[in-house]
Design a protein around this motif. Structure first.
Motif, short mmCIF file in Angstrom:
data_model
loop_
_atom_site.label_atom_id
_atom_site.label_comp_id
_atom_site.label_asym_id
_atom_site.label_seq_id
_atom_site.Cartn_x
_atom_site.Cartn_y
_atom_site.Cartn_z
N MET A 1 34.92 37.37 54.91
CA MET A 1 35.58 36.58 53.66
C MET A 1 36.22 35.52 54.26
O MET A 1 37.36 35.66 55.00
N GLY A 2 35.83 34.17 54.18
CA GLY A 2 36.36 33.06 54.79
C GLY A 2 37.71 32.62 53.99
O GLY A 2 37.82 33.34 53.11
N ARG A 3 38.45 31.87 54.69
CA ARG A 3 39.73 31.38 54.03
C ARG A 3 39.92 30.92 52.65
O ARG A 3 40.65 31.16 51.88
N TYR A 4 38.81 30.32 52.28
CA TYR A 4 38.65 29.53 51.01
C TYR A 4 38.11 30.56 49.90
O TYR A 4 38.16 30.45 48.67
N HIS A 5 37.54 31.81 50.01
CA HIS A 5 37.25 32.90 49.29
C HIS A 5 38.28 34.05 49.34
O HIS A 5 38.02 34.91 48.56
N PRO B 1 41.12 34.36 48.12
CA PRO B 1 41.71 34.50 46.57
C PRO B 1 41.14 35.34 45.93
O PRO B 1 41.67 35.76 44.87
N VAL B 2 39.66 35.62 46.18
CA VAL B 2 39.23 36.85 45.50
C VAL B 2 40.02 37.75 45.65
O VAL B 2 39.92 38.84 44.60
N ALA B 3 40.43 38.35 46.82
CA ALA B 3 41.38 39.51 47.00
C ALA B 3 42.89 39.27 46.58
O ALA B 3 43.38 40.19 46.20
N GLY B 4 43.48 38.04 47.00
CA GLY B 4 44.87 37.56 46.86
C GLY B 4 44.96 37.57 45.64
O GLY B 4 44.08 37.44 44.57
N TRP B 5 46.42 37.92 45.35
CA TRP B 5 46.82 37.83 43.85
C TRP B 5 48.32 36.80 43.71
O TRP B 5 49.42 37.64 43.67
N PRO B 6 48.13 35.70 43.95
CA PRO B 6 49.41 34.82 43.86
C PRO B 6 50.26 35.16 42.52
O PRO B 6 49.44 35.35 41.58
N GLY B 7 51.40 35.02 42.48
CA GLY B 7 52.26 35.44 41.28
C GLY B 7 51.83 34.45 40.11
O GLY B 7 52.13 34.84 38.78
N ASP B 8 51.11 33.12 40.22
CA ASP B 8 50.74 32.43 39.10
C ASP B 8 49.45 32.63 38.52
O ASP B 8 48.97 31.98 37.50
N VAL B 9 48.80 33.86 38.94
CA VAL B 9 47.47 34.02 38.57
C VAL B 9 47.76 35.38 37.38
O VAL B 9 48.52 36.25 37.77
N ALA B 10 46.97 35.37 36.26
CA ALA B 10 47.17 36.37 35.47
C ALA B 10 46.72 37.79 35.75
O ALA B 10 45.59 37.67 36.52
N LEU B 11 47.31 38.76 35.87
CA LEU B 11 47.20 40.10 36.06
C LEU B 11 45.70 40.72 35.70
O LEU B 11 44.83 41.08 36.44
N GLY B 12 45.60 40.81 34.38
CA GLY B 12 44.55 41.51 33.70
C GLY B 12 43.22 40.77 34.08
O GLY B 12 42.22 41.54 34.68
N PRO B 13 43.02 39.51 34.07
CA PRO B 13 41.63 38.78 34.19
C PRO B 13 41.42 39.02 36.01
O PRO B 13 40.25 39.38 36.42
N HIS B 14 42.55 39.02 36.98
CA HIS B 14 42.19 39.31 38.26
C HIS B 14 41.71 40.71 38.52
O HIS B 14 40.92 40.98 39.41
N MET B 15 42.41 41.56 37.68
CA MET B 15 42.02 43.06 37.90
C MET B 15 40.57 43.10 37.69
O MET B 15 39.89 43.99 38.41
N LEU B 16 40.16 42.72 36.50
CA LEU B 16 38.68 42.92 36.19
C LEU B 16 37.88 42.16 37.02
O LEU B 16 36.86 42.80 37.25
#
Length: 265
Positions: free
Chosen positions: A193-197, A199-214
């Motif tokens: 998983m490269g640096r730019y990919h 965020p697939v795993a990361g969850w910064p605070g400004d990303v909605a939880l529901g869509p990220h979990m799905l």
């Protein structure tokens, strides 16, 4: 179609597993039985498998007690990952208590909720964490105070180490052990998983939880490295700010090594 079926499978497995273990955990909590500390680990381990989190452990949990684990924080998945490899309790920010599902699960696994902005409650909160440490429980602190993008470690808040200081007068030998732990998301579907990919795993605070979990449930198959560094003894003569910087540096080194693939050989 396959993605939708996977989401249905994961949600169904979550419900079956959680509802099956819930009565046992509630009884254990009611009677103060030690299984209340072990049951969450079984749940976390099974949920990691269901979601597709492949956890690789480097090093080992320190044997010394009292023990405070200090880790970087990338995502809500960190709870599942660390909870699957050790019997631990987490320090969580107070708003987590009110989150749908996650807040309920956090209460069931006896998390300690802290209100960092309310100074008049700081003493009581530190006292609760230190009492858990002195009882022999392994407490996890995410010292960044928030989540990152998974590529870096943000500055640690030294005030969050107050519980270790509060436990010192009652700790055996006047020492609390602090173990730096690095969490790195390194692969997806068996590929680096490269640096730019990441965020697939990361969850910064400004990303909605529901869509990220799905999205995580839909994609699955994430490789996670958990690096246990050597524990650091912390006593009354230890400078808290210097210790925070040292722990931060070791967590950063472990993250960097894992992201560079140092542990793949």
């Amino acid at each position: 179609m396959i993605a939708a079926l996977r989401i249905v499978f994961v949600l169904a497995a979550f419900l079956v597993l959680t509802l099956s273990l819930l009565p046992v955990q509630l009884l254990a909590l009611g009677f103060g039985h030690s299984v209340m500390q072990r049951l969450p680990r079984w749940w976390h381990r099974l949920m990691c498998r269901v979601i597709g989190l492949r956890v690789h452990v480097r090093g080992s949990l320190a044997l010394e007690r009292p023990l405070l684990l200090v880790a970087n924080h990338v995502s809500w998945k960190d709870i599942l990952v660390l909870g699957s490899v050790a019997d631990v309790v987490f320090i969580a920010k107070s708003e987590v208590r009110t989150w749908p599902v996650l807040g309920w699960l956090a209460r069931l696994q006896r998390s300690v909720f802290v209100e960092r902005e309310v100074r008049r409650k700081t003493g009581d909160q530190i006292s609760e964490v230190s009492s858990r440490l002195l009882a022999g429980e392994v407490v996890v602190l995410f010292a960044e105070g928030t989540t990152s993008d998974g590529n870096r470690v943000m500055p640690f808040n030294s005030s969050l180490f107050g519980a270790a200081s509060a436990a010192l007068p009652f700790a055996p030998g006047g020492v609390v052990h602090i173990q730096p732990v690095s969490i790195a998301y390194t692969g997806i579907h068996g590929m680096p998983m490269g640096r730019y990919h990441r965020p697939v795993a990361g969850w910064p605070g400004d990303v909605a939880l529901g869509p990220h979990m799905l999205r995580v449930i839909r994609d699955g198959a994430l490789d996670v490295e958990v690096v246990f560094n050597e524990a650091i003894p912390f006593d009354a003569a230890t400078d808290r700010k210097k210790t925070a910087r040292l722990v931060e540096a070791r967590v950063r080194d472990g993250l960097s090594a894992a992201l560079r693939g140092k542990f793949n050989a």
